[in-house]
Scaffold this motif. Structure first.
Motif, mmCIF file in Angstrom:
data_model
loop_
_atom_site.group_PDB
_atom_site.id
_atom_site.type_symbol
_atom_site.label_atom_id
_atom_site.label_comp_id
_atom_site.label_asym_id
_atom_site.label_seq_id
_atom_site.Cartn_x
_atom_site.Cartn_y
_atom_site.Cartn_z
ATOM 1 N N ASP A 113 0.808 12.585 4.883
ATOM 2 C CA ASP A 113 -0.272 12.159 5.013
ATOM 3 C C ASP A 113 -1.440 13.056 5.345
ATOM 4 O OD1 ASP A 113 0.008 9.527 6.343
ATOM 5 O OD2 ASP A 113 -2.123 10.012 5.753
ATOM 6 N N SER A 114 -1.359 13.629 6.474
ATOM 7 C CA SER A 114 -2.319 14.323 7.344
ATOM 8 C C SER A 114 -1.655 15.716 7.310
ATOM 9 C CB SER A 114 -2.499 13.814 8.358
ATOM 10 O OG SER A 114 -3.654 14.124 9.193
ATOM 11 N N HIS A 115 -2.757 17.092 7.149
ATOM 12 C CA HIS A 115 -2.315 17.824 7.560
ATOM 13 C C HIS A 115 -2.377 17.910 9.186
ATOM 14 C CE1 HIS A 115 -1.319 20.289 3.649
ATOM 15 N NE2 HIS A 115 -2.297 19.782 3.237
ATOM 16 N N SER A 116 -3.297 17.162 9.777
ATOM 17 C CA SER A 116 -3.212 17.227 11.436
ATOM 18 C C SER A 116 -1.729 17.242 12.109
ATOM 19 C CB SER A 116 -4.161 16.596 11.265
ATOM 20 O OG SER A 116 -3.928 14.993 11.683
ATOM 21 N N GLY A 117 -0.627 16.483 10.963
ATOM 22 C CA GLY A 117 -0.038 15.784 12.129
ATOM 23 C C GLY A 117 0.326 14.673 12.476
ATOM 24 N N LYS A 118 -0.943 14.216 12.592
ATOM 25 C CA LYS A 118 -1.255 13.037 13.452
ATOM 26 C C LYS A 118 -1.302 11.548 12.405
ATOM 27 C CE LYS A 118 -4.695 14.492 16.029
ATOM 28 N NZ LYS A 118 -6.371 14.712 16.367
ATOM 29 N N ARG A 119 -0.409 10.794 12.845
ATOM 30 C CA ARG A 119 -0.583 8.898 12.213
ATOM 31 C C ARG A 119 -1.593 8.805 11.589
ATOM 32 N NH1 ARG A 119 2.951 4.841 16.033
ATOM 33 N NH2 ARG A 119 1.029 4.202 15.666
ATOM 34 N N ASP A 120 -1.375 7.738 10.533
ATOM 35 C CA ASP A 120 -2.578 7.493 9.488
ATOM 36 C C ASP A 120 -2.587 5.953 9.268
ATOM 37 O OD1 ASP A 120 -4.880 6.708 8.192
ATOM 38 O OD2 ASP A 120 -4.920 8.116 6.581
ATOM 39 N N ASP A 121 -2.924 4.831 10.594
ATOM 40 C CA ASP A 121 -2.402 3.670 10.469
ATOM 41 C C ASP A 121 -3.225 3.208 9.278
ATOM 42 O OD1 ASP A 121 -4.893 3.355 11.522
ATOM 43 O OD2 ASP A 121 -3.948 2.555 12.671
ATOM 44 N N GLY A 122 -3.623 3.665 8.276
ATOM 45 C CA GLY A 122 -5.012 2.988 7.434
ATOM 46 C C GLY A 122 -4.118 2.305 6.257
ATOM 47 N N TYR A 123 -2.869 3.230 6.312
ATOM 48 C CA TYR A 123 -1.419 2.091 5.129
ATOM 49 C C TYR A 123 -1.215 0.824 6.331
ATOM 50 C CZ TYR A 123 -1.288 6.288 3.338
ATOM 51 O OH TYR A 123 -2.006 7.945 2.635
ATOM 52 N N TRP A 124 -1.492 1.019 7.061
ATOM 53 C CA TRP A 124 -0.922 -1.310 7.025
ATOM 54 C C TRP A 124 -2.282 -1.774 8.210
ATOM 55 C CZ3 TRP A 124 1.757 3.275 8.484
ATOM 56 C CH2 TRP A 124 1.592 4.159 10.153
ATOM 57 N N ASN A 125 -3.044 -0.850 8.608
ATOM 58 C CA ASN A 125 -4.352 -1.544 9.465
ATOM 59 C C ASN A 125 -5.847 -1.492 8.504
ATOM 60 O OD1 ASN A 125 -6.287 -2.848 10.867
ATOM 61 N ND2 ASN A 125 -6.422 -0.985 12.005
ATOM 62 N N PRO A 126 -5.552 -2.445 8.057
ATOM 63 C CA PRO A 126 -5.847 -4.150 7.679
ATOM 64 C C PRO A 126 -4.386 -4.531 6.973
ATOM 65 C CG PRO A 126 -7.063 -3.775 6.652
ATOM 66 C CD PRO A 126 -7.459 -2.689 6.591
ATOM 67 N N LEU A 127 -3.042 -5.059 7.503
ATOM 68 C CA LEU A 127 -1.949 -6.158 6.771
ATOM 69 C C LEU A 127 -3.192 -5.782 5.119
ATOM 70 C CD1 LEU A 127 0.588 -6.176 6.954
ATOM 71 C CD2 LEU A 127 -0.427 -8.699 7.420
ATOM 72 N N PRO A 128 -1.905 -4.860 4.469
ATOM 73 C CA PRO A 128 -2.521 -5.263 2.598
ATOM 74 C C PRO A 128 -1.264 -6.610 2.240
ATOM 75 C CG PRO A 128 0.001 -4.117 3.448
ATOM 76 C CD PRO A 128 -0.739 -4.723 4.672
ATOM 77 N N ALA A 129 -2.090 -6.774 1.618
ATOM 78 C CA ALA A 129 -2.087 -8.066 0.528
ATOM 79 C C ALA A 129 -0.665 -7.764 -0.461
ATOM 80 C CB ALA A 129 -2.998 -8.870 0.073
ATOM 81 N N ASN A 130 -0.908 -6.943 -1.373
ATOM 82 C CA ASN A 130 -0.418 -6.519 -2.506
ATOM 83 C C ASN A 130 1.127 -5.633 -2.873
ATOM 84 O OD1 ASN A 130 -2.124 -5.006 -2.345
ATOM 85 N ND2 ASN A 130 -3.452 -5.838 -4.467
ATOM 86 N N TYR A 131 1.147 -4.928 -0.994
ATOM 87 C CA TYR A 131 2.036 -3.870 -1.275
ATOM 88 C C TYR A 131 2.567 -3.905 -0.048
ATOM 89 C CZ TYR A 131 -1.478 -0.914 1.373
ATOM 90 O OH TYR A 131 -1.992 -0.661 2.435
ATOM 91 N N ARG A 132 3.344 -3.389 0.386
ATOM 92 C CA ARG A 132 4.642 -2.957 1.794
ATOM 93 C C ARG A 132 4.838 -1.500 2.150
ATOM 94 N NH1 ARG A 132 2.032 -6.842 2.470
ATOM 95 N NH2 ARG A 132 2.716 -8.812 3.809
ATOM 96 N N VAL A 133 5.245 -0.936 3.136
ATOM 97 C CA VAL A 133 5.286 -0.024 3.341
ATOM 98 C C VAL A 133 7.326 0.408 3.643
ATOM 99 C CG1 VAL A 133 5.358 2.091 5.583
ATOM 100 C CG2 VAL A 133 3.183 1.198 4.695
ATOM 101 N N GLN A 134 7.733 1.113 2.797
ATOM 102 C CA GLN A 134 9.292 1.587 3.002
ATOM 103 C C GLN A 134 8.650 3.335 3.540
ATOM 104 O OE1 GLN A 134 8.275 1.630 -0.265
ATOM 105 N NE2 GLN A 134 7.429 -0.489 0.620
ATOM 106 N N TRP A 135 9.980 3.145 5.369
ATOM 107 C CA TRP A 135 10.035 4.328 5.853
ATOM 108 C C TRP A 135 10.902 5.190 5.044
ATOM 109 C CZ3 TRP A 135 5.955 4.222 8.319
ATOM 110 C CH2 TRP A 135 5.556 3.338 9.347
ATOM 111 N N MET A 136 10.495 6.853 4.389
ATOM 112 C CA MET A 136 11.104 7.078 3.892
ATOM 113 C C MET A 136 11.876 8.297 5.179
ATOM 114 S SD MET A 136 12.913 9.584 1.748
ATOM 115 C CE MET A 136 11.922 8.774 0.431
#
Length: 731
Positions: free
Chosen positions: A382-405
């Motif tokens: 999700d980032s052209h910079s190639g860095k990790r973006d932890d906004g998807y799991w920080n803070p912990l989501p209540a109504n969705y979960r992540v799957q690694w592709m």
């Protein structure tokens, strides 16, 4: 007294046939299996159990639960969930009660898995009477395969088109779904740009496709059958599209663009067609969306489309896809992909506002398009910079979960299977916000096997069947990472009639390290920035020097390129360190150490292959040829790493002995590649590789088609670079 003795033995002789007959009846009596015969998933599991028992010399008697199931030897029951001792969703329990083997679960899918577990143990030599009691629950709730469709495909060209007939054949999908269920996958995700016009004739937009009534009926029968077959095997089917897109027919009739047209008519059409598809296909479990490339600046047909902000993209999704889902007559699940044009904050807002009854899936590419690399999460998509973006799991989501592709753009031809890599991956990347994995490719469809030559040992029909271990390892270990190697060894033994499959699994695991090691060392991003089994990098990943001569990774490119795995040290940085007389930091892996690992892998492979050479099974011999190919690719990579170190040392020190060492090592590389070429030429055709549209625009021409033999001149070129070049960057 003598008379009594004679009478006694006469009685024994008279009764002996009756005794033998009784013993024979007991031995040959059928094994009674009680289960809900109306449940298709359980019936699927029972088929495997019946076959295993019959192969073990035992007949089987099916007992419907509605009949006197108390007489059953094996009883399969779906119980109400509610006690701590009950298995969870898609889990199962095996235990004995009054000499009956009980398989219990809270759903039909769990019961199916339990029946297949018992079948597997019987195939491994155990008796149904003496199995170990256990309770098994899935490690991940989402265990998904990603399969691209060849119509309206994101990638184009021969590598897609060759599959069109096979992917319309329900026999292919039946076999695919069978192996998915056997390997514990529970989601089939089907991907193309715009699936809807192939699924319905839109009520208010009939011009969205040009299919006749008969053609539309054929498509309807295809999708209905496919989704039903999936459901009957405990598998949820999803369709996934790239937004914003319409069909060519729709664009022409309504005078809009095929991509990124945000006009009112496209918005209304998208919303309505989503609702219609859900209503017409009751077995469709979910719809996935991709906030795709063309939702940002994207050149198409000579024009640059207007940019959309993250809020624009999510608003469009909210007003079309989600609105269409909510207007349908039943709920379906939502898959929201995280890609270049996504934003975690905006995504959270839209998912929160949707109030969907089921947990939303948020798929994130692990290490972009090259998940078969390091198990360390080094970058996200999700980032052209190639860095990790932890906004998807920080803070912990209540109504969705992540799957690694876990994308695989790195090996399509040679067989692969590395159980410990998958176990490490799961161990390192299991978290409270993660509920599963997707596994699959973008530039490859596992349908028609167009790479292997036709001959007698080509006993498989479809490409995924040749790569059977890849799917077995990923599926079984995502379900239960503690599944022991003995299970996979038994699969080799069962498949090829071996006394033991231990050598084959060990050799395959060692062989399968090579592409992982290359993708970890040679950092890459999108699809065509690396093809590990071919040693190609057709496009730059902006991680080092690229000589623009060939797709093949030259020794100069290998020297200057940055690793993906943070523990690996590039050749350039390593030589700088050595020349400065500094010590490598603890925990870091030098190119020399990596080369030693590759050599050790190669030695293991070739030793085991030699021990297995006595086989007369032609298909097993084909597998051995793949293993041997990986062994020489490992040797090639090892000697090329060493050559790179020597060549870079020469360039900095002008020590001619280092140059001569590099030349000698690159000559070794040439011998290894010739062996690879010889092995593969007897089994494989030259195959289409790079996307047709991409290759016409700006890919190297030598990447449109691939064979190992084709790149021998580039292997030879490395020797000339070492002989003639003094500076990186000279061509």
């Amino acid at each position: 007294m003598r008379m009594h003795y004679v009478v006694f033995w006469l009685c024994i002789l008279i009764s002996f046939p009756q005794y033998v007959s009784a013993q024979t009846r007991e031995t040959k009596s059928a094994i009674g299996i009680a289960f809900d015969t109306t449940s298709k998933p359980i019936r699927f599991g029972i088929t495997h159990l019946e076959k295993a028992l019959q192969k073990a010399g035992q007949s089987v008697k099916v007992i419907p639960l509605s009949v006197n199931a108390a007489t059953a030897n094996i009883s399969i029951r779906v119980l109400a969930d509610g006690t701590g001792s009950t298995p969870g969703k898609e889990g199962y329990q095996l235990r004995y009660q009054n000499n009956t083997l009980l398989i219990t679960a809270v759903d039909a899918t769990g019961a199916m898995y339990g029946a297949m577990d018992v079948a597997e143990q019987i195939r491994m030599g155990k008796s149904w009477k003496t199995l170990t009691s256990k309770k098994v629950n899935p490690h991940f709730t989402v265990r998904a395969l990603k399969v691209n469709l060849p119509w309206s495909s994101y990638r184009s060209g021969p590598a897609m088109e060759v599959h069109k007939d096979v992917c319309r054949d329900l026999s292919y999908w039946q076999r695919m779904l069978d192996q998915m269920a056997e390997n514990r996958f529970n989601v089939l995700s089907l991907w193309n740009i715009h699936p809807f016009s192939f699924m319905v004739k839109p009520t208010n937009f009939p011009e969205a496709n040009s299919f006749s009534t008969k053609e539309m009926a054929d498509w309807k029968q295809f999708w209905t059958s496919l989704f039903r077959m999936a459901k009957e095997r405990g598998i949820e089917p999803y369709i996934v599209n790239w937004n914003i897109a319409v069909s060519p027919e729709f664009a022409k009739h309504y005078g809009v663009k095929e991509r990124n047209d945000t006009s009112a008519v496209v918005k209304r059409y998208t919303r309505e067609v989503v609702t219609q598809v859900i209503n017409e296909y009751p077995d469709l479990a979910g719809i996935g969306i991709t906030l795709a490339d063309w939702m940002s600046n994207f050149k198409a047909e000579g024009a640059t489309l207007p940019d959309m902000t993250p809020k624009d993209r999510e608003d469009w999704l909210e007003e079309t896809i989600i609105a269409g889902i909510k207007a349908a007559n039943r709920p379906v699940k939502l898959l929201h992909r995280s890609v270049l044009s996504a934003d975690p904050g905006e995504m959270r807002r839209v998912i929160n506002n949707a109030h969907l009854p089921d947990t939303t899936l948020v798929e994130i590419k692990f290490n972009w398009s090259h998940g078969h690399s390091t198990p360390v999460l080094a970058l996200t998509h999700d980032s052209h910079s190639g860095k990790r973006d932890d906004g998807y799991w920080n803070p912990l989501p209540a109504n969705y979960r992540v799957q690694w592709m876990i994308r695989n753009e790195d090996f399509f031809i040679l067989r692969w299977g590395q159980p410990d890599f998958i176990r490490r991956h799961i161990a390192q990347n299991t978290a409270s916000y993660v509920n599963g994995y997707f596994v699959g490719s973008e530039g490859y469809i596992p349908a028609k096997d167009y790479s292997h030559v036709d001959n007698a040992h080509r006993t498989w029909t479809y490409a995924f069947e040749k790569q059977w271990l890849f799917y077995e390892l990923w599926g079984r270990l995502l379900y239960d990472p503690t599944t022991p190697d003995a299970v996979f060894e038994a699969s080799f033994a069962h498949r090829y009639g071996l006394k033991s499959g231990k050598l084959m699994l060990e050799a395959t695991a060692a062989a399968s390290q090579m592409p992982l090691r290359l993708a970890s060392f040679y950092g890459s991003t999108w699809d065509y920035t690396l093809y590990s089994e071919g040693f190609l990098a057709p496009f730059s990943a902006s991680k080092g020097f690229q000589d623009d001569v060939s797709s093949f990774i030259s020794v100069n490119e290998l020297i200057a390129h940055s690793p993906l795995d943070p523990t690996y040290v590039s050749i350039k940085d390593y030589v700088d360190l050595i020349q400065a007389k500094k010590t490598l930091s603890a925990g870091k892996v030098s190119p020399v150490t990596l080369a030693d690992w590759l050599d050790a892998d190669s030695k293991t492979i070739l030793t085991h292959v030699q021990q297995l050479r006595s086989t007369t099974n032609a298909t097993l011999i084909c597998e051995l040829a793949d293993l041997e190919t990986w062994a020489y690719l490992s040797r090639y990579f090892a000697d090329k790493l060493r050559a790179g170190v020597s060549l870079q040392t020469y360039r900095l020190s002008q020590d001619r002995s280092q140059q001569q060492q590099a030349i000698a090592l690159l000559n070794n590389c040439l011998n290894h590649w010739r062996k690879v070429s010889e092995l593969t030429a007897s089994h494989y055709h030259e195959v289409p590789y790079v996307d047709g549209y991409v290759s016409k625009e700006n890919a190297y021409k030598d990447a449109q088609y691939f064979s190992w033999t084709k790149f021998l001149p580039q292997v030879e070129r490395d020797i000339k670079l070492a002989e003639q070049s003094n500076v990186i960057g000279e061509k």
